[in-house]
Design a protein around this motif. Structure first.
Motif, mmCIF file in Angstrom:
data_model
loop_
_atom_site.group_PDB
_atom_site.id
_atom_site.type_symbol
_atom_site.label_atom_id
_atom_site.label_comp_id
_atom_site.label_asym_id
_atom_site.label_seq_id
_atom_site.Cartn_x
_atom_site.Cartn_y
_atom_site.Cartn_z
ATOM 1 N N GLU A 77 125.365 -46.444 61.073
ATOM 2 C CA GLU A 77 126.245 -45.537 60.777
ATOM 3 C C GLU A 77 127.299 -46.529 59.754
ATOM 4 O OE1 GLU A 77 130.653 -45.664 63.791
ATOM 5 O OE2 GLU A 77 128.941 -45.179 64.305
ATOM 6 N N ILE A 78 127.348 -47.569 59.473
ATOM 7 C CA ILE A 78 128.607 -47.815 58.629
ATOM 8 C C ILE A 78 127.751 -48.379 57.732
ATOM 9 C CG2 ILE A 78 129.349 -49.080 60.218
ATOM 10 C CD1 ILE A 78 128.594 -51.767 59.554
ATOM 11 N N SER A 79 126.666 -47.953 57.055
ATOM 12 C CA SER A 79 125.446 -48.176 55.974
ATOM 13 C C SER A 79 124.374 -46.693 55.149
ATOM 14 C CB SER A 79 124.249 -48.976 56.584
ATOM 15 O OG SER A 79 124.304 -50.070 56.646
ATOM 16 N N THR A 80 124.970 -46.888 54.334
ATOM 17 C CA THR A 80 124.141 -46.241 53.215
ATOM 18 C C THR A 80 122.532 -46.059 53.380
ATOM 19 O OG1 THR A 80 126.174 -45.321 52.547
ATOM 20 C CG2 THR A 80 123.483 -44.911 51.442
ATOM 21 N N ILE A 81 121.704 -45.465 54.445
ATOM 22 C CA ILE A 81 120.694 -45.245 53.554
ATOM 23 C C ILE A 81 119.089 -45.268 52.455
ATOM 24 C CG2 ILE A 81 118.087 -44.658 55.114
ATOM 25 C CD1 ILE A 81 120.082 -46.187 57.047
ATOM 26 N N ILE A 82 118.454 -45.741 52.321
ATOM 27 C CA ILE A 82 118.114 -45.786 51.331
ATOM 28 C C ILE A 82 116.439 -45.647 51.669
ATOM 29 C CG2 ILE A 82 116.579 -47.507 49.469
ATOM 30 C CD1 ILE A 82 119.496 -46.927 49.316
ATOM 31 N N GLU A 83 115.836 -44.229 51.493
ATOM 32 C CA GLU A 83 115.015 -43.102 52.409
ATOM 33 C C GLU A 83 113.658 -44.039 50.949
ATOM 34 O OE1 GLU A 83 114.830 -41.239 54.211
ATOM 35 O OE2 GLU A 83 117.288 -41.473 54.521
ATOM 36 N N GLN A 84 113.633 -44.316 49.863
ATOM 37 C CA GLN A 84 112.875 -44.289 48.868
ATOM 38 C C GLN A 84 112.787 -46.336 48.778
ATOM 39 O OE1 GLN A 84 110.181 -42.208 50.037
ATOM 40 N NE2 GLN A 84 109.572 -41.224 48.817
ATOM 41 N N LEU A 85 111.606 -46.848 49.173
ATOM 42 C CA LEU A 85 111.822 -48.113 48.918
ATOM 43 C C LEU A 85 111.373 -48.049 47.622
ATOM 44 C CD1 LEU A 85 112.372 -50.036 51.866
ATOM 45 C CD2 LEU A 85 113.761 -49.374 49.948
ATOM 46 N N PRO A 86 111.216 -48.554 46.146
ATOM 47 C CA PRO A 86 110.158 -48.988 45.273
ATOM 48 C C PRO A 86 109.664 -49.983 45.343
ATOM 49 C CG PRO A 86 112.501 -49.913 44.402
ATOM 50 C CD PRO A 86 113.227 -49.156 45.932
ATOM 51 N N GLU A 87 108.442 -49.512 44.853
ATOM 52 C CA GLU A 87 107.159 -51.035 44.894
ATOM 53 C C GLU A 87 108.116 -52.184 44.401
ATOM 54 O OE1 GLU A 87 104.903 -51.457 46.639
ATOM 55 O OE2 GLU A 87 105.240 -49.183 47.999
ATOM 56 N N ARG A 93 104.339 -64.967 48.298
ATOM 57 C CA ARG A 93 104.051 -66.027 49.597
ATOM 58 C C ARG A 93 105.009 -65.079 50.760
ATOM 59 N NH1 ARG A 93 104.626 -71.629 49.800
ATOM 60 N NH2 ARG A 93 103.966 -71.131 51.755
ATOM 61 N N TYR A 94 106.139 -63.960 50.387
ATOM 62 C CA TYR A 94 106.827 -63.735 51.749
ATOM 63 C C TYR A 94 107.188 -62.285 51.016
ATOM 64 C CZ TYR A 94 106.297 -68.559 53.267
ATOM 65 O OH TYR A 94 106.345 -69.936 53.857
ATOM 66 N N SER A 95 105.772 -61.470 51.139
ATOM 67 C CA SER A 95 106.678 -60.120 51.062
ATOM 68 C C SER A 95 107.392 -59.816 51.741
ATOM 69 C CB SER A 95 105.005 -58.966 50.470
ATOM 70 O OG SER A 95 104.031 -58.946 51.670
ATOM 71 N N LYS A 96 107.673 -59.472 53.000
ATOM 72 C CA LYS A 96 108.928 -59.053 53.743
ATOM 73 C C LYS A 96 110.156 -58.940 53.089
ATOM 74 C CE LYS A 96 109.798 -62.908 57.329
ATOM 75 N NZ LYS A 96 110.199 -63.114 58.493
ATOM 76 N N TYR A 97 110.521 -60.441 52.209
ATOM 77 C CA TYR A 97 111.445 -60.178 51.684
ATOM 78 C C TYR A 97 111.956 -59.101 50.161
ATOM 79 C CZ TYR A 97 111.605 -64.570 54.071
ATOM 80 O OH TYR A 97 111.529 -65.242 55.771
ATOM 81 N N ASP A 98 110.459 -58.985 49.670
ATOM 82 C CA ASP A 98 110.831 -57.723 48.816
ATOM 83 C C ASP A 98 110.998 -56.233 49.297
ATOM 84 O OD1 ASP A 98 109.454 -59.554 47.543
ATOM 85 O OD2 ASP A 98 107.453 -58.923 47.540
ATOM 86 N N MET A 99 111.347 -55.889 50.359
ATOM 87 C CA MET A 99 111.842 -55.216 51.081
ATOM 88 C C MET A 99 113.748 -55.122 50.693
ATOM 89 S SD MET A 99 111.690 -55.225 55.283
ATOM 90 C CE MET A 99 112.258 -56.407 56.162
#
Length: 143
Positions: A77-87, A93-99
């Motif tokens: 509710e308080i955020s704008t959702i980014i629908e498309q994340l760029p690659e 080593r920790y690609s989860k932070y890339d998001m």
């Protein structure tokens, strides 16, 4: 009128704000009124997963799945959702932070707020500053 800063919170900061009534909880409340907050479905999924599926967290804190759902709905509710994340591949080593970085890039964010050493060690990415919640609270208090 100056434009509000654009901000992305990493999932660790969001989880911390849910679990404790401390600095990160205050930070999220201040973000609601003082900045434009951005997130992505993948980040919200990570928050939900950590809160519901990590036994070391579930065993330490007392909360229900419904409370987690309400919290995630609040963030939505308080955020704008980014629908498309760029690659983006920044932290190999920790690609989860890339998001987190991808969300910030897509949002043209000014700040990423994180406690994660991998992100904080970058210091910045493109024109975004990567800061701790404590540092960002100082910034929020000056806005």
């Amino acid at each position: 009128m100056t434009r509000k800063p654009r901000v992305v919170l990493d999932s660790v900061v969001a989880v911390s704000s849910f679990l404790t009534a401390g600095l990160t909880a205050e930070l999220v409340l201040l973000c609601e009124e003082k900045v434009d907050l951005y997130t992505a479905e993948k980040i919200l999924q990570e928050i939900r997963y950590v809160l519901l599926a990590k036994p070391h967290i579930r065993n330490r804190y007392d909360y229900t799945a419904t409370e987690v759902d309400v919290f995630v709905a609040y963030l939505l509710e308080i955020s704008t959702i980014i629908e498309q994340l760029p690659e983006i591949r920044v932290i190999e080593r920790y690609s989860k932070y890339d998001m987190i970085i991808a969300c910030a890039v897509a949002a043209s964010a000014n700040y990423i707020v994180s406690r994660d050493r991998h992100l904080l060690d970058l210091g910045s990415y493109q024109d975004m500053q990567i800061v701790t919640p404590e540092h960002f609270m100082q910034i929020l208090r000056e806005i």
